[in-house]
Write a protein that holds these residues in place. Sequence first.
Motif, short mmCIF file in Angstrom:
data_model
loop_
_atom_site.label_atom_id
_atom_site.label_comp_id
_atom_site.label_asym_id
_atom_site.label_seq_id
_atom_site.Cartn_x
_atom_site.Cartn_y
_atom_site.Cartn_z
N ILE A 195 0.44 -1.20 0.27
CA ILE A 195 -0.05 0.12 -0.31
C ILE A 195 0.72 1.67 -0.20
N GLY A 196 2.08 1.35 0.69
CA GLY A 196 3.34 2.18 0.33
C GLY A 196 3.44 3.04 -0.63
N VAL A 203 -6.29 8.81 -0.38
CA VAL A 203 -6.06 8.41 1.10
C VAL A 203 -7.03 7.76 1.62
N ALA A 250 -5.67 0.52 5.79
CA ALA A 250 -5.58 0.84 7.43
C ALA A 250 -6.21 -0.18 8.23
N ASP A 259 1.57 14.92 12.90
CA ASP A 259 1.59 13.97 12.46
C ASP A 259 0.45 13.11 12.52
N LEU A 260 -0.56 12.21 11.80
CA LEU A 260 -2.03 11.71 12.46
C LEU A 260 -1.67 9.81 11.97
N LEU A 303 1.13 -0.71 16.52
CA LEU A 303 2.37 -1.62 16.78
C LEU A 303 2.65 -1.70 17.97
N CYS A 339 8.24 8.29 21.58
CA CYS A 339 7.79 8.86 19.67
C CYS A 339 8.01 8.04 18.87
N SER A 340 6.36 8.61 18.28
CA SER A 340 6.73 8.05 16.94
C SER A 340 6.03 8.95 15.66
N THR A 383 8.99 13.59 7.12
CA THR A 383 10.34 14.23 7.31
C THR A 383 9.84 15.72 8.05
CO1 B1M Z 1 0.64 9.02 4.96
N1 B1M Z 1 2.48 9.38 4.32
N2 B1M Z 1 0.03 11.07 5.22
N3 B1M Z 1 -0.69 8.34 5.06
N4 B1M Z 1 1.37 6.82 4.57
C1 B1M Z 1 3.40 8.15 4.08
C2 B1M Z 1 3.75 8.45 5.58
C3 B1M Z 1 4.69 8.48 2.71
C4 B1M Z 1 6.13 7.71 2.71
C5 B1M Z 1 3.67 7.55 1.74
C6 B1M Z 1 4.58 8.13 0.42
O1 B1M Z 1 4.26 9.41 -0.11
N5 B1M Z 1 6.06 7.69 -0.12
C7 B1M Z 1 4.36 9.90 3.02
C8 B1M Z 1 5.58 10.85 3.90
C9 B1M Z 1 6.46 11.07 2.90
C10 B1M Z 1 8.28 11.79 3.98
O2 B1M Z 1 7.42 12.82 4.97
N6 B1M Z 1 8.86 11.38 3.61
C11 B1M Z 1 3.25 10.11 3.73
C12 B1M Z 1 2.26 11.79 3.31
C13 B1M Z 1 3.21 12.56 2.26
C14 B1M Z 1 0.77 11.52 3.44
C15 B1M Z 1 0.35 13.07 3.96
C16 B1M Z 1 1.43 14.50 3.51
C17 B1M Z 1 -0.18 12.62 2.30
C18 B1M Z 1 -1.53 14.36 2.26
O3 B1M Z 1 -2.51 14.80 3.11
N7 B1M Z 1 -0.89 14.56 1.05
C19 B1M Z 1 -0.30 12.79 4.82
C20 B1M Z 1 0.02 13.31 6.43
C21 B1M Z 1 -0.92 13.88 7.33
C22 B1M Z 1 -0.43 13.61 9.12
O4 B1M Z 1 -0.03 13.01 9.35
N8 B1M Z 1 -0.65 15.19 9.07
C23 B1M Z 1 -0.56 11.31 4.73
C24 B1M Z 1 -1.94 10.71 5.22
C25 B1M Z 1 -2.20 9.28 5.87
C26 B1M Z 1 -3.12 8.74 5.84
C27 B1M Z 1 -4.09 9.25 6.95
C28 B1M Z 1 -4.22 8.36 4.74
C29 B1M Z 1 -2.62 7.10 6.51
C30 B1M Z 1 -2.41 7.06 8.45
C31 B1M Z 1 -3.91 6.48 8.70
C32 B1M Z 1 -3.09 6.17 9.58
O5 B1M Z 1 -2.09 5.77 10.40
N9 B1M Z 1 -3.98 5.88 11.30
C33 B1M Z 1 -1.29 6.78 5.77
C34 B1M Z 1 -0.40 6.87 5.73
C35 B1M Z 1 -1.22 4.33 6.32
C36 B1M Z 1 0.56 5.88 4.37
C37 B1M Z 1 1.63 5.14 4.41
C38 B1M Z 1 1.33 4.10 3.48
C39 B1M Z 1 2.01 3.73 4.89
C40 B1M Z 1 2.13 4.17 6.84
C41 B1M Z 1 1.93 2.58 7.87
O6 B1M Z 1 0.76 3.08 8.04
N10 B1M Z 1 2.86 1.69 7.61
C42 B1M Z 1 3.54 5.51 4.44
C43 B1M Z 1 4.05 5.47 3.61
C44 B1M Z 1 5.23 4.12 3.88
O7 B1M Z 1 5.61 4.25 5.26
N11 B1M Z 1 5.68 3.26 3.23
C45 B1M Z 1 2.84 7.07 4.03
C46 B1M Z 1 2.84 0.45 8.07
C47 B1M Z 1 3.27 0.82 9.72
C48 B1M Z 1 3.62 -0.43 10.54
O8 B1M Z 1 4.60 1.14 9.42
O9 B1M Z 1 3.84 3.52 10.70
O10 B1M Z 1 6.94 2.70 10.16
P1 B1M Z 1 5.11 2.43 10.21
O11 B1M Z 1 6.05 2.19 11.94
C49 B1M Z 1 6.53 0.16 12.02
C50 B1M Z 1 7.82 0.84 12.29
O12 B1M Z 1 7.88 2.15 11.72
C51 B1M Z 1 8.58 1.01 13.65
O13 B1M Z 1 7.30 0.15 14.01
C52 B1M Z 1 5.91 -0.20 13.19
C53 B1M Z 1 6.20 -1.55 12.43
O14 B1M Z 1 6.90 -2.45 12.94
N12 B1M Z 1 7.22 2.40 14.26
C54 B1M Z 1 8.33 2.59 15.32
C55 B1M Z 1 6.90 3.03 14.36
N13 B1M Z 1 6.69 3.80 15.04
C56 B1M Z 1 7.62 3.37 16.45
C57 B1M Z 1 7.82 4.47 17.36
C58 B1M Z 1 8.69 3.45 18.01
C59 B1M Z 1 9.80 2.62 17.65
C60 B1M Z 1 9.05 1.94 16.98
O15 B1M Z 1 9.02 4.16 19.51
C61 B1M Z 1 9.85 3.73 20.06
#
Ligand code: B1M
Length: 211
Positions: A48-49, A59, A66, A99-100, A107, A145-146, A150
């Motif tokens: 999905i990412g 979205v 999600a 950040d939302l 997890l 903190c998560s 960027t």
């Molecule tokens: Co967003 N989003 N998103 N999004 N989203 C990303 C992060 C992005 C990389 C997608 C992309 O374009 N490639 C990009 C960020 C680019 C950047 O900054 N470099 C992005 C963007 C741009 C945006 C918006 C700005 C889009 C827009 O509106 N134009 C917007 C921002 C909203 C905001 O936050 N203000 C937005 C919105 C959204 C949704 C609402 C649609 C949705 C979030 C739904 C929700 O969370 N309830 C969403 C999603 C789902 C994603 C992607 C597709 C998936 C993230 C995810 O849940 N991954 C993401 C793309 C990607 O990451 N590849 C993307 C699965 C999850 C299990 O992984 O969160 O990494 P992750 O967590 C891992 C580790 O990182 C770690 O453990 C977890 C599991 O092992 N970890 C920690 C996480 N937190 C930790 C804290 C710790 C330790 C480990 O503390 C000790």
Amino acid sequence: MELLDQISENLQKGKAKAVKELVRQAIDEGIPADTILNEGLISGMDVIGAKFKANEIFVPEVLIAARAMNMGAALLKPILAEDGAKTTGKVCIGTVKGDLHDIGKNLVRMMLESKGLEVIDLGVDVTAERFVETAQKEGCQIICCSALLTTTMGVMADVVKAAKDAGIRDQVKIMIGGAPVTQAYCQQIGADAYTPDAATAAEVAVALLKG
Ligand code: B1M
């Protein structure tokens, strides 16, 4: 098709009910909970990412996936909680201000709870001050903190600074994570630990609590 692939495929299609049923089936077949999480649910979310990044999906589709992810993960929570020895300790966790994204944070929370830790979940859009006030008021030994953007990861540096300003930096460990976060960034801002995934975060939290 293999069960874990079916979970991933259905998650990508946002079919929450099917994901739930398949996760239940995988549990019944004795597939370990962490394998279901990593090779079924998280692997589907990775696709999905990639599609979101390539503008192939938008979205609404991401939100539906999600939801399916969260429903599947909820079934795994009690099983993960049964595994292994328990540690005592109090942690507050949240996604930083602006950040939302909360799937990864949820997890991490789940894995921390599975180790027996008490977790105060502050949700999303959490200010540096709120993290520190909560740690102070509730006596948390660790702040987690998560950040997924960027543009928001800088708030983690504010958390370190706020803890110093409040005079509690030597009483609380600060752990950080999320896709854009790195070990180098952790060192740069003076946080205590960066971990790349939820399982490692829980292991490191336990190690930090044991001193
Ligand atoms: Co967003 N989003 N998103 N999004 N989203 C990303 C992060 C992005 C990389 C997608 C992309 O374009 N490639 C990009 C960020 C680019 C950047 O900054 N470099 C992005 C963007 C741009 C945006 C918006 C700005 C889009 C827009 O509106 N134009 C917007 C921002 C909203 C905001 O936050 N203000 C937005 C919105 C959204 C949704 C609402 C649609 C949705 C979030 C739904 C929700 O969370 N309830 C969403 C999603 C789902 C994603 C992607 C597709 C998936 C993230 C995810 O849940 N991954 C993401 C793309 C990607 O990451 N590849 C993307 C699965 C999850 C299990 O992984 O969160 O990494 P992750 O967590 C891992 C580790 O990182 C770690 O453990 C977890 C599991 O092992 N970890 C920690 C996480 N937190 C930790 C804290 C710790 C330790 C480990 O503390 C000790």
